[in-house]
Design a protein around this motif. Structure first.
Motif, mmCIF file in Angstrom:
data_model
loop_
_atom_site.group_PDB
_atom_site.id
_atom_site.type_symbol
_atom_site.label_atom_id
_atom_site.label_comp_id
_atom_site.label_asym_id
_atom_site.label_seq_id
_atom_site.Cartn_x
_atom_site.Cartn_y
_atom_site.Cartn_z
ATOM 1 N N GLU A 181 0.837 -1.209 0.000
ATOM 2 C CA GLU A 181 0.000 0.000 0.000
ATOM 3 C C GLU A 181 0.869 1.256 0.000
ATOM 4 O OE1 GLU A 181 -3.216 2.611 -0.039
ATOM 5 O OE2 GLU A 181 -3.047 0.514 -0.655
ATOM 6 N N LEU A 182 1.975 1.230 0.714
ATOM 7 C CA LEU A 182 2.899 2.367 0.680
ATOM 8 C C LEU A 182 3.416 2.601 -0.730
ATOM 9 C CD1 LEU A 182 4.980 1.757 3.929
ATOM 10 C CD2 LEU A 182 3.310 3.576 3.536
ATOM 11 N N LEU A 183 3.762 1.532 -1.434
ATOM 12 C CA LEU A 183 4.255 1.673 -2.805
ATOM 13 C C LEU A 183 3.157 2.188 -3.735
ATOM 14 C CD1 LEU A 183 6.585 -1.422 -3.315
ATOM 15 C CD2 LEU A 183 7.128 0.863 -2.454
ATOM 16 N N ARG A 184 1.936 1.701 -3.546
ATOM 17 C CA ARG A 184 0.823 2.195 -4.376
ATOM 18 C C ARG A 184 0.603 3.689 -4.156
ATOM 19 N NH1 ARG A 184 -1.083 -2.996 -3.320
ATOM 20 N NH2 ARG A 184 -2.182 -2.390 -1.415
ATOM 21 N N ARG A 185 0.657 4.121 -2.911
ATOM 22 C CA ARG A 185 0.471 5.550 -2.612
ATOM 23 C C ARG A 185 1.609 6.388 -3.186
ATOM 24 N NH1 ARG A 185 -2.714 6.617 2.935
ATOM 25 N NH2 ARG A 185 -4.199 4.903 2.771
ATOM 26 N N LEU A 196 1.060 4.182 8.045
ATOM 27 C CA LEU A 196 -0.227 4.318 7.352
ATOM 28 C C LEU A 196 -1.307 4.853 8.291
ATOM 29 C CD1 LEU A 196 -0.308 1.141 5.090
ATOM 30 C CD2 LEU A 196 -0.242 3.531 4.335
ATOM 31 N N ARG A 197 -1.332 4.386 9.533
ATOM 32 C CA ARG A 197 -2.324 4.876 10.486
ATOM 33 C C ARG A 197 -2.110 6.341 10.854
ATOM 34 N NH1 ARG A 197 -1.571 -0.361 12.165
ATOM 35 N NH2 ARG A 197 -0.090 0.165 13.811
ATOM 36 N N SER A 198 -0.892 6.851 10.694
ATOM 37 C CA SER A 198 -0.604 8.239 11.024
ATOM 38 C C SER A 198 -1.038 9.206 9.922
ATOM 39 C CB SER A 198 0.889 8.425 11.295
ATOM 40 O OG SER A 198 1.637 8.452 10.075
ATOM 41 N N LEU A 199 -1.363 8.673 8.761
ATOM 42 C CA LEU A 199 -1.753 9.539 7.644
ATOM 43 C C LEU A 199 -3.175 10.032 7.827
ATOM 44 C CD1 LEU A 199 -0.261 7.518 4.664
ATOM 45 C CD2 LEU A 199 0.700 9.556 5.757
#
Length: 139
Positions: free
Chosen positions: A23-27, A135-138
């Protein structure tokens, strides 16, 4: 927001396309995050991803892995390393990650190995977060 990913996060994304690391890479591909890496760190990504055990676990062919790495290179922002901060850590591979993060002035260093960076990251005012924590911090 700029971040640096430890090699373990790249490998996890390769091995589990539905997980937090992927998911980080997709974002990042959608330009919602800015991934930064030095040439030496990206070479570490490539060297580790091409290990037979990771290739087998990902189910990708050599050609597909090459496409994955080419795609990653297309949206990673290059970092020039002007200062070598070594030695700061026990593992030389971790030094590559720290150098990229410090030189890129990133918000966070994302890794599964938080203990490896804990004391040193504070010196450089870096947040060290797991992929899920980041991801939760975003917003």
């Amino acid at each position: 927001m700029k971040i640096v990913l430890d090699t373990d996060v790249i490998v996890a994304a390769l091995r589990s396309p539905s997980g937090a690391c992927a998911e980080l890479l997709r974002r990042a591909r959608r330009a919602e995050l800015a991934l930064s890496a030095s040439v030496s760190l990206f070479m570490e990504y490539e060297a580790v991803c091409t290990r037979p055990e990771h290739l087998a676990a990902s189910g990708l062919s050599n050609h597909q892995l090459g496409l994955f790495l080419d795609g990653l290179a297309s949206f990673v922002h290059p970092v020039e390393v002007h200062f070598l901060w070594r030695p700061q850590l026990r593992d030389p591979a971790d030094e590559l990650v720290l150098e990229a993060a410090v030189n890129a002035s990133v918000r966070a260093l994302v890794t599964f190995n938080q203990k490896h960076f804990a004391g040193v990251a504070q010196r450089f005012q870096l947040e060290v977060l797991t992929p899920g924590e980041f991801l939760r911090s975003l917003p």
